[in-house]
Design a protein around this motif. Structure first.
Motif, PDB file in Angstrom:
ATOM      1  N   MET A 169      -3.865  23.040   9.424  1.00 38.51           N
ATOM      2  CA  MET A 169      -3.803  24.034   8.358  1.00 38.51           C
ATOM      3  C   MET A 169      -5.015  24.937   8.564  1.00 38.51           C
ATOM      4  N   LEU A 170      -4.824  25.996   9.333  1.00 33.62           N
ATOM      5  CA  LEU A 170      -5.959  26.801   9.762  1.00 33.62           C
ATOM      6  C   LEU A 170      -6.207  27.966   8.810  1.00 33.62           C
ATOM      7  N   PRO A 171      -7.450  28.158   8.376  1.00 32.88           N
ATOM      8  CA  PRO A 171      -7.752  29.287   7.484  1.00 32.88           C
ATOM      9  C   PRO A 171      -7.325  30.629   8.048  1.00 32.88           C
ATOM     10  N   ASP A 172      -7.359  30.775   9.354  1.00 30.54           N
ATOM     11  CA  ASP A 172      -6.969  32.047   9.964  1.00 30.54           C
ATOM     12  C   ASP A 172      -5.513  32.392   9.680  1.00 30.54           C
ATOM     13  N   TRP A 173      -4.664  31.376   9.533  1.00 33.92           N
ATOM     14  CA  TRP A 173      -3.264  31.657   9.224  1.00 33.92           C
ATOM     15  C   TRP A 173      -3.133  32.356   7.869  1.00 33.92           C
ATOM     16  N   ALA A 174      -3.981  31.957   6.907  1.00 28.75           N
ATOM     17  CA  ALA A 174      -3.912  32.531   5.561  1.00 28.75           C
ATOM     18  C   ALA A 174      -4.417  33.963   5.519  1.00 28.75           C
ATOM     19  N   ARG A 175      -5.124  34.384   6.566  1.00 27.24           N
ATOM     20  CA  ARG A 175      -5.633  35.757   6.608  1.00 27.24           C
ATOM     21  C   ARG A 175      -4.635  36.724   7.234  1.00 27.24           C
ATOM     22  N   LYS A 176      -3.621  36.198   7.877  1.00 23.23           N
ATOM     23  CA  LYS A 176      -2.628  37.045   8.534  1.00 23.23           C
ATOM     24  C   LYS A 176      -1.539  37.436   7.543  1.00 23.23           C
ATOM     25  N   GLY A 177      -0.953  38.595   7.742  1.00 21.97           N
ATOM     26  CA  GLY A 177       0.072  39.052   6.828  1.00 21.97           C
ATOM     27  C   GLY A 177      -0.548  39.573   5.536  1.00 21.97           C
ATOM     28  N   ASP A 178       0.221  39.518   4.471  1.00 19.46           N
ATOM     29  CA  ASP A 178      -0.204  40.067   3.182  1.00 19.46           C
ATOM     30  C   ASP A 178      -1.106  39.082   2.434  1.00 19.46           C
TER      31      ASP A 178
ATOM     32  N   ASP B 157      -8.287  32.145   2.594  1.00 21.14           N
ATOM     33  CA  ASP B 157      -8.800  33.296   3.315  1.00 21.14           C
ATOM     34  C   ASP B 157     -10.319  33.397   3.266  1.00 21.14           C
ATOM     35  N   THR B 158     -10.939  32.769   2.282  1.00 23.92           N
ATOM     36  CA  THR B 158     -12.392  32.822   2.150  1.00 23.92           C
ATOM     37  C   THR B 158     -13.092  31.647   2.828  1.00 23.92           C
TER      38      THR B 158
ATOM     39  N   TYR C 113      -8.372  22.396  -0.921  1.00 24.59           N
ATOM     40  CA  TYR C 113      -6.994  22.890  -0.871  1.00 24.59           C
ATOM     41  C   TYR C 113      -5.992  21.741  -0.828  1.00 24.59           C
ATOM     42  N   ARG C 114      -4.897  21.923  -1.565  1.00 25.00           N
ATOM     43  CA  ARG C 114      -3.760  21.004  -1.504  1.00 25.00           C
ATOM     44  C   ARG C 114      -2.497  21.843  -1.327  1.00 25.00           C
ATOM     45  N   TYR C 115      -1.737  21.547  -0.284  1.00 24.71           N
ATOM     46  CA  TYR C 115      -0.504  22.289  -0.014  1.00 24.71           C
ATOM     47  C   TYR C 115       0.545  21.924  -1.062  1.00 24.71           C
ATOM     48  N   LEU C 116       0.908  22.884  -1.882  1.00 24.87           N
ATOM     49  CA  LEU C 116       1.758  22.628  -3.055  1.00 24.87           C
ATOM     50  C   LEU C 116       3.066  21.938  -2.696  1.00 24.87           C
TER      51      LEU C 116
ATOM     52  N   PRO D 211      -2.358  21.275  -7.493  1.00 18.73           N
ATOM     53  CA  PRO D 211      -2.592  22.165  -6.352  1.00 18.73           C
ATOM     54  C   PRO D 211      -3.296  23.470  -6.703  1.00 18.73           C
ATOM     55  N   PHE D 212      -3.043  24.006  -7.907  1.00 28.34           N
ATOM     56  CA  PHE D 212      -3.634  25.306  -8.239  1.00 28.34           C
ATOM     57  C   PHE D 212      -5.149  25.222  -8.403  1.00 28.34           C
ATOM     58  N   ASP D 213      -5.678  24.054  -8.756  1.00 22.19           N
ATOM     59  CA  ASP D 213      -7.129  23.892  -8.811  1.00 22.19           C
ATOM     60  C   ASP D 213      -7.747  24.124  -7.430  1.00 22.19           C
ATOM     61  N   GLY D 214      -6.995  23.792  -6.387  1.00 27.40           N
ATOM     62  CA  GLY D 214      -7.493  23.966  -5.030  1.00 27.40           C
ATOM     63  C   GLY D 214      -7.443  25.391  -4.528  1.00 27.40           C
ATOM     64  N   TYR D 215      -6.802  26.280  -5.282  1.00 23.74           N
ATOM     65  CA  TYR D 215      -6.757  27.693  -4.882  1.00 23.74           C
ATOM     66  C   TYR D 215      -8.069  28.411  -5.180  1.00 23.74           C
ATOM     67  N   GLY D 216      -8.906  27.812  -6.011  1.00 24.04           N
ATOM     68  CA  GLY D 216     -10.141  28.443  -6.425  1.00 24.04           C
ATOM     69  C   GLY D 216     -10.016  29.060  -7.813  1.00 24.04           C
ATOM     70  N   LYS D 217     -11.138  29.123  -8.550  1.00 21.72           N
ATOM     71  CA  LYS D 217     -11.118  29.588  -9.939  1.00 21.72           C
ATOM     72  C   LYS D 217     -10.607  31.023 -10.061  1.00 21.72           C
ATOM     73  N   ALA D 218     -11.026  31.895  -9.145  1.00 20.30           N
ATOM     74  CA  ALA D 218     -10.634  33.307  -9.247  1.00 20.30           C
ATOM     75  C   ALA D 218      -9.128  33.468  -9.085  1.00 20.30           C
ATOM     76  N   ASN D 219      -8.538  32.767  -8.125  1.00 20.58           N
ATOM     77  CA  ASN D 219      -7.092  32.878  -7.908  1.00 20.58           C
ATOM     78  C   ASN D 219      -6.311  32.268  -9.062  1.00 20.58           C
ATOM     79  N   LEU D 220      -6.795  31.162  -9.611  1.00 17.86           N
ATOM     80  CA  LEU D 220      -6.106  30.537 -10.738  1.00 17.86           C
ATOM     81  C   LEU D 220      -6.136  31.460 -11.954  1.00 17.86           C
ATOM     82  N   GLU D 221      -7.270  32.061 -12.237  1.00 20.09           N
ATOM     83  CA  GLU D 221      -7.348  32.970 -13.375  1.00 20.09           C
ATOM     84  C   GLU D 221      -6.493  34.212 -13.147  1.00 20.09           C
ATOM     85  N   PHE D 222      -6.438  34.682 -11.910  1.00 17.05           N
ATOM     86  CA  PHE D 222      -5.564  35.820 -11.593  1.00 17.05           C
ATOM     87  C   PHE D 222      -4.107  35.483 -11.903  1.00 17.05           C
ATOM     88  N   MET D 223      -3.650  34.302 -11.485  1.00 14.83           N
ATOM     89  CA  MET D 223      -2.273  33.901 -11.760  1.00 14.83           C
ATOM     90  C   MET D 223      -2.018  33.769 -13.261  1.00 14.83           C
TER      91      MET D 223
END
Length: 557
Positions: free
Chosen positions: A438-447, A454-455, A503-506, A515-527
């Protein structure tokens, strides 16, 4: 007896054992008959439904009479219930199944559900007095998480009629119905020599996998599946049908890239497509004595992401490896299977691609190999047949850093659980540990997505998951306890040694995981902000209670 003869004998025994295990699963046996006897009879379901559940069904049938399946339609209802992958889901009968034929019919159904939701909230301020629940959404029905796509007494929204696969004239995108399974997509695109970043198991549904993130054979080249969706058609909580893209509702567009079923019901995905032909793919089957060598080969291959050791560079066409360690309770045997894939067709159908040839996997002594050039549908079918439907299923997952000691501790947790499985004598249990990159670089590709990878640094990560199936309901709690204990054992070691990751793959999470706790606080609040904007009354937080939620109900809005 020579060492060669011993190895040959061991190979014959293992091959024979695996064949017998397969026969044990598909042929009649007492355990199989007991499992069949546990399957529910839905004929008297109406008698157990609450007044509110009957009212909901009546209202749906009044507006959509040709799109509702009820238990009295015994054959159609049974067929719908048997469509689930996990046996547990088949045993959670709804009051009705709604099969909308288009987005307009789904919009009508949502408006009725929202009206019922409002009434229940008006009466007691929550859904707590209505144990039947309200509704669930089913795309492929491949999740074993309780309530993810099934609901007791409520309405199941079955998206199976949303089955279009329409490539654009320029070959750069394809419209995919949310009810498709990946085999439908790949078969349609193969005729045009096209592919998309999609699921690796042919029988998994497009909707659930994509909304949970999605791993693909093509992720090293193009990124996570959700990051290759350019537009969503979605029905919101008020019944409106909207488009979400970079230009239209861009906040919703991003939130759907990993946000699961929290914002509405997606009816169509528009995915980027690209030219593609046959791929090189298959499994290596190994003796359990090779475990340490497999773990070492796995770690060394992933380290190519951040180092160049004697020209052994990372190849973005290389997908995997997936290292699978399996114990079959019925026979008391273990085996290892390693899946290797290369998405560029090699010039020779029998020659390994250079990146795999230079890896430690090519040097492993193996019983046999299925690696060869094959079509994408054939490669994804090969993964699907390893765990067919009709069994009780369990997933659980965690993420670790690519560290040798932590990989070995993970394998030890798998081995420790086997002793507990034997002690409990869990009938026909298949206990599988799967390791995959599960490579971080994959999450940076695409949208941009909301996964939060990505961070991260470029350090390679390892997705650890347990895929478990067994025969009888009496063992459900025991299996769930063993699986959770194994994950917690791995997490404890990784935390102590500084090799854990949030990170936890949902799509691999168990119901107790967050799983959403593993997305980070900023992403969870955004959702959460997106949910408040597009679903202010919380229909998809409370009314569609299955799956993983954003934690808005406890803290209020």
């Amino acid at each position: 007896m020579t060492s060669t003869m011993l190895l040959t004998s061991a190979a014959v025994v293992l091959v024979t054992s695996i064949f017998i295990a397969y026969r044990l699963q598909v042929r009649s046996s007492k355990t199989r008959r007991d499992a069949e006897a546990e399957k529910p009879n839905h004929l008297n379901l109406d008698a157990s439904l609450s007044e509110s559940a009957l009212r909901l069904r009546k209202n749906l049938m009044a507006v959509l009479p040709d799109s509702i399946i009820i238990p009295a339609n015994s054959n159609s209802f049974k067929k719908s219930m048997d469509a689930y992958w996990a046996q547990q889901a088949c045993e959670v009968p709804p009051g009705c199944v709604v099969q909308p034929r288009n987005a307009q019919e789904l919009s009508q159904a949502i408006r009725i559900l929202k009206s019922e939701y409002d009434e229940r909230m008006r009466v007691d301020g929550s859904l707590g007095k209505h144990p039947d629940g309200l509704f669930a959404v089913r795309s492929g029905g491949h999740s074993p998480v309780a309530g993810a796509s099934s609901i007791q007494g409520g309405a199941v929204i079955d998206l199976s009629l949303f089955d279009e696969v329409t490539p654009a004239a320029d070959g750069k995108s394809v419209a995919i119905g949310a009810g498709c399974k990946w085999v439908q997509v790949y078969n349609a695109l193969q005729a045009k020599s096209l592919a998309v970043a999609g699921g690796r198991n042919s029988q998994v549904g497009v909707g659930g996998l994509t909304l949970g993130g999605g791993l693909s054979f093509f992720s090293p080249r193009f990124g996570i599946v959700c990051s290759n969706i350019t537009e969503y058609e979605i029905v919101l909580a008020d019944g409106s049908i909207v488009k979400a893209s970079e230009a239209s509702n861009p906040d919703l567009w991003r939130a759907l890239k990993g946000g699961s079923n929290n914002f509405g019901i997606v009816t169509r995905f528009t995915a980027r497509s690209f030219p593609a032909g046959d791929i090189w793919s298959g499994f290596l089957y190994l003796l359990p004595s090779q475990a340490l060598k497999v773990l070492t080969s796995f770690r060394e291959f992933l380290d190519r992401v951040i180092s160049n050791d004697e020209g052994k560079v990372y190849d973005e066409h290389a997908a995997g490896p997936l290292a699978c360690f399996t114990y079959l309770q019925a026979l008391g045997v273990q085996a290892i299977a390693v899946a290797l894939t290369h998405t560029r067709t090699p010039q020779s159908g029998t020659k390994w691609p250079a990146c795999w040839q230079s890896s430690g996997f090519s040097k492993l002594w193996r019983l046999w190999s299925t690696c060869s050039v094959k079509s994408l549908p054939a490669a994804t079918n090969e993964l699907s047949v390893l765990n067919p439907p009709g069994r009780r299923q369990e997933f659980a997952t965690t993420t670790i850093k690519n560290d040798q000691a932590t990989l070995e501790a993970t394998h030890q947790a798998y081995c420790d659980a086997i002793a507990r499985i034997r002690k409990r004598n869990i009938k026909n249990m298949s206990w599988t540990l799967v390791l995959q990159p599960m490579l971080p670089d994959w999450a940076r590709k695409g949208d941009p997505n909301v996964l939060g990878l990505d961070t991260c640094t470029d350090e390679p990560l390892v997705n650890v998951s347990f895929t478990v199936n067994w025969a009888l309901s009496k063992d459900d709690e025991i299996v769930q306890g063993i699986t959770r204990a194994a994950i917690e054992q791995i997490d404890a070691f990784a935390t102590e040694h500084g090799t854990a990751h949030r990170y936890r793959y949902l799509n691999y999470c168990d119901s107790w995981q967050r799983p959403f706790d593993g997305y980070g606080k900023a992403n969870l609040e955004f959702m959460r902000e997106v949910s408040r904007k597009y679903d202010p009354e919380g229909l998809f937080q409370r009314g569609c209670a299955g799956g993983f939620k954003l934690g808005l109900c406890d803290g209020g809005r």
